[in-house]
Design a protein around this motif. Sequence first.
Motif, PDB file in Angstrom:
ATOM      1  N   GLU A 173       0.828  -1.211   0.000  1.00  0.00           N
ATOM      2  CA  GLU A 173       0.000   0.000   0.000  1.00  0.00           C
ATOM      3  C   GLU A 173       0.860   1.258   0.000  1.00  0.00           C
ATOM      4  O   GLU A 173       0.481   2.261  -0.569  1.00  0.00           O
ATOM      5  N   GLY A 174       2.020   1.195   0.623  1.00  0.00           N
ATOM      6  CA  GLY A 174       2.892   2.358   0.677  1.00  0.00           C
ATOM      7  C   GLY A 174       4.044   2.302  -0.313  1.00  0.00           C
ATOM      8  O   GLY A 174       5.051   2.981  -0.133  1.00  0.00           O
ATOM      9  N   TYR A 175       3.917   1.506  -1.353  1.00  0.00           N
ATOM     10  CA  TYR A 175       4.993   1.329  -2.335  1.00  0.00           C
ATOM     11  C   TYR A 175       5.380   2.673  -2.944  1.00  0.00           C
ATOM     12  O   TYR A 175       4.513   3.434  -3.393  1.00  0.00           O
ATOM     13  N   GLY A 176       6.642   2.970  -2.953  1.00  0.00           N
ATOM     14  CA  GLY A 176       7.120   4.291  -3.343  1.00  0.00           C
ATOM     15  C   GLY A 176       7.412   4.507  -4.809  1.00  0.00           C
ATOM     16  O   GLY A 176       7.965   5.547  -5.179  1.00  0.00           O
ATOM     17  N   MET A 177       7.056   3.561  -5.659  1.00  0.00           N
ATOM     18  CA  MET A 177       7.302   3.723  -7.091  1.00  0.00           C
ATOM     19  C   MET A 177       5.977   3.691  -7.855  1.00  0.00           C
ATOM     20  O   MET A 177       5.059   2.971  -7.477  1.00  0.00           O
ATOM     21  N   HIS A 178       5.927   4.488  -8.909  1.00  0.00           N
ATOM     22  CA  HIS A 178       4.786   4.418  -9.820  1.00  0.00           C
ATOM     23  C   HIS A 178       5.306   3.766 -11.102  1.00  0.00           C
ATOM     24  O   HIS A 178       6.132   4.347 -11.805  1.00  0.00           O
ATOM     25  N   LEU A 179       4.849   2.562 -11.371  1.00  0.00           N
ATOM     26  CA  LEU A 179       5.336   1.820 -12.539  1.00  0.00           C
ATOM     27  C   LEU A 179       4.526   2.191 -13.779  1.00  0.00           C
ATOM     28  O   LEU A 179       3.314   2.322 -13.712  1.00  0.00           O
TER      29      LEU A 179
END
Length: 140
Positions: A66-72
């Motif tokens: 939920e807190g993943y710091g990348m936008h793929l």
Amino acid sequence: MHTSKYDKFKALDPFFDIVLKGLDGLVDGNHFWDAVADDAVFEFRYHFPGWPHRLESRAEYMRALEGYGMHLHSADGLVVHMTRNPRVVILEYEVHGTARSTGKPYDNRFCSIVTIKDRKIVLWRDYMDSLAPVQATSTS
């Protein structure tokens, strides 16, 4: 407007899509999360500050991402290796995106060893280029 129960993970869609492509015909589910058993174990064979080495369930992995710091924005380079054990598949792939905190490009390579039981992912052992997220999130 259609909303999915997985909308909060939209930034990870390229990852989810390439994994499902690699596991096509081996797992059930239209989304990555649907293909994961509730009691699946996730092992991360790299050291990255703030990221766990092991998660004990689908729900734990969902909370962590939920807190993943990348936008793929894309994923490619998929190579699928079938092993002698028909339940184990090795996926090699790359993801590309942007670090949310810095706006810097993020390009990473992964090797994921996936164990399947009853058409669900039950064990995920992940290896990646640990330097890639450091470079993408570094402010210097």
